[in-house]
Design a protein around this motif. Structure first.
Motif: not given
Length: 195
Positions: A81-83, A53-60, A87-95
């Motif tokens: 945002w991914h930098a 939701e946060l990363s979508l908000g960045v685009l919006d 830590t959050t982004a890594r968990v969100v993407q890779y788990e």
């Protein structure tokens, strides 16, 4: 609790992390995890929802109407945002694969919305003639992959700040999407890539 779980999942991976690891990082007893969340998987689901939701908000949040400027700002913000939240982004993407089928389906809907935002930007640039992209789907995948992968390798003590990474990636994406011979010109070029 969510911050502790995110750190534990990033450090050890979802499957190797125990509720004891999470509660220890949170300064609570192991039983406290179950007071707030039904399971370790529920914690991962909540982290995944929030992160997407946060990363979508960045685009919006990008409001530019010019397709080139819109794409540049969106890519810069998304990569940054991914930098910043690596830590959050890594968990969100890779788990993602550890989520239950029901939770996975919910997160996939958010991922499709993110993909749609990037597709809309690139398609607008193609329609305007600013971008020369024979395979919009392939370009969307390339842009998303480029930005998302920042979470895998980014280090706060590295050579580049999140802002510099954002600027570099915006420049690279514009060079990838524009017709040969066009100068991106809308985003300052970053130093030579030594990530």
């Amino acid at each position: 609790m969510l911050i502790a779980a995110t750190q534990a999942f990033a450090d050890k991976g979802y499957h190797a992390t125990t509720t004891r690891d999470i509660s220890s990082l949170a300064g609570m007893s192991p039983a406290a995890v179950y007071i707030h969340y039904r399971s370790k998987e529920d914690l991962l689901f909540q982290i995944s929802l929030i992160g997407h939701e946060l990363s979508l908000g960045v685009l919006d949040a990008v409001r530019e109407t010019d397709p080139v400027e819109r794409t540049a700002r969106a890519v810069a913000s998304f990569a940054r945002w991914h930098a910043e939240f690596h830590t959050t982004a890594r968990v969100v993407q890779y788990e993602l694969g550890a989520l239950s089928p029901e939770h996975h389906a919910e997160v996939v809907l958010l991922r499709r919305r993110i993909e749609a935002r990037v597709r809309d930007m690139i398609s607008a640039g193609v329609r305007s003639g600013a971008f020369d992209v024979p395979d919009v789907g392939g370009a969307v995948l390339a842009v998303l992959s480029l930005c998302i992968d920042v979470a895998r390798w980014y280090r706060p003590d590295g050579r580049r700040t999140p802002e510099e990474i954002g600027e570099l990636y915006a420049d690279l994406v514009l060079r990838m999407l524009r017709p040969a011979g066009d100068e991106p010109g809308t985003v300052p070029s970053a130093p030579s890539p030594d990530l």
